[in-house]
Design a protein around this motif. Sequence first.
Motif, PDB file in Angstrom:
ATOM      1  N   ILE A 107       0.788  -1.225   0.141  1.00 16.75           N
ATOM      2  CA  ILE A 107      -0.078   0.012   0.018  1.00 16.75           C
ATOM      3  C   ILE A 107       0.774   1.191   0.078  1.00 16.75           C
ATOM      4  O   ILE A 107       0.340   2.195  -0.581  1.00 16.75           O
ATOM      5  N   LEU A 108       1.918   1.486   0.881  1.00 17.09           N
ATOM      6  CA  LEU A 108       2.781   2.512   0.827  1.00 17.09           C
ATOM      7  C   LEU A 108       3.505   2.697  -0.554  1.00 17.09           C
ATOM      8  O   LEU A 108       3.504   3.894  -1.107  1.00 17.09           O
ATOM      9  N   GLN A 109       3.908   1.364  -1.113  1.00 14.31           N
ATOM     10  CA  GLN A 109       4.565   1.868  -2.390  1.00 14.31           C
ATOM     11  C   GLN A 109       3.697   2.246  -3.619  1.00 14.31           C
ATOM     12  O   GLN A 109       3.975   2.804  -4.282  1.00 14.31           O
ATOM     13  N   THR A 110       2.459   1.723  -3.391  1.00 13.43           N
ATOM     14  CA  THR A 110       1.247   2.111  -4.473  1.00 13.43           C
ATOM     15  C   THR A 110       1.062   3.756  -3.979  1.00 13.43           C
ATOM     16  O   THR A 110       0.963   4.483  -5.091  1.00 13.43           O
ATOM     17  N   LEU A 111       1.060   4.049  -2.890  1.00 12.67           N
ATOM     18  CA  LEU A 111       0.656   5.515  -2.511  1.00 12.67           C
ATOM     19  C   LEU A 111       1.766   6.596  -2.977  1.00 12.67           C
ATOM     20  O   LEU A 111       1.518   7.427  -3.216  1.00 12.67           O
ATOM     21  N   LEU A 112       2.916   5.973  -2.529  1.00 11.61           N
ATOM     22  CA  LEU A 112       3.968   6.796  -2.537  1.00 11.61           C
ATOM     23  C   LEU A 112       5.035   6.568  -3.603  1.00 11.61           C
ATOM     24  O   LEU A 112       5.907   7.198  -3.643  1.00 11.61           O
ATOM     25  N   GLY A 113       4.887   5.434  -4.083  1.00 13.58           N
ATOM     26  CA  GLY A 113       5.838   5.277  -5.347  1.00 13.58           C
ATOM     27  C   GLY A 113       6.032   6.397  -6.328  1.00 13.58           C
ATOM     28  O   GLY A 113       7.286   6.683  -6.606  1.00 13.58           O
ATOM     29  N   GLY A 114       5.235   6.987  -6.849  1.00 12.58           N
ATOM     30  CA  GLY A 114       5.253   8.050  -7.790  1.00 12.58           C
ATOM     31  C   GLY A 114       6.038   9.190  -7.420  1.00 12.58           C
ATOM     32  O   GLY A 114       7.188   9.813  -7.719  1.00 12.58           O
ATOM     33  N   LEU A 115       5.713   9.508  -6.140  1.00 10.73           N
ATOM     34  CA  LEU A 115       6.328  10.755  -5.312  1.00 10.73           C
ATOM     35  C   LEU A 115       8.047  10.371  -4.954  1.00 10.73           C
ATOM     36  O   LEU A 115       8.786  11.196  -5.126  1.00 10.73           O
ATOM     37  N   LEU A 116       8.065   9.144  -4.613  1.00 10.19           N
ATOM     38  CA  LEU A 116       9.487   8.837  -4.454  1.00 10.19           C
ATOM     39  C   LEU A 116      10.435   8.200  -5.480  1.00 10.19           C
ATOM     40  O   LEU A 116      11.737   7.717  -5.309  1.00 10.19           O
ATOM     41  N   ARG A 117       9.941   8.207  -6.705  1.00  6.84           N
ATOM     42  CA  ARG A 117      10.539   7.782  -7.776  1.00  6.84           C
ATOM     43  C   ARG A 117      12.073   8.202  -8.086  1.00  6.84           C
ATOM     44  O   ARG A 117      12.923   7.402  -8.216  1.00  6.84           O
ATOM     45  N   ASP A 118      12.151   9.394  -7.841  1.00  8.31           N
ATOM     46  CA  ASP A 118      13.609  10.018  -8.098  1.00  8.31           C
ATOM     47  C   ASP A 118      14.281  10.158  -6.857  1.00  8.31           C
ATOM     48  O   ASP A 118      15.541  10.512  -7.078  1.00  8.31           O
ATOM     49  N   VAL A 119      13.768   9.485  -5.964  1.00  8.60           N
ATOM     50  CA  VAL A 119      14.646   9.396  -4.449  1.00  8.60           C
ATOM     51  C   VAL A 119      15.723   8.295  -4.692  1.00  8.60           C
ATOM     52  O   VAL A 119      15.299   7.127  -4.931  1.00  8.60           O
TER      53      VAL A 119
END
Length: 62
Positions: free
Chosen positions: A12-24
């Motif tokens: 769930i966290l990866q689904t919700l935040l994956g796009g935001l953290l893609r470049d991290v």
Amino acid sequence: MIWLAVFPTLTILQTLLGGLLRDVPMVLRTLIMATLAVPIVVYALLPLLQRLRARFVTRVPG
């Protein structure tokens, strides 16, 4: 029981935040995910699962 809490939480966290953290960078992304997932699992999901398990195990038939 731990996997029943950890896997869905991380998914769930990866689904919700994956796009935001893609470049991290991966190490920082892992740190962020762990910082969010561990308290959710330890303080919310595992106690809930333990209560459900206790209720199921101590249920008297009939």
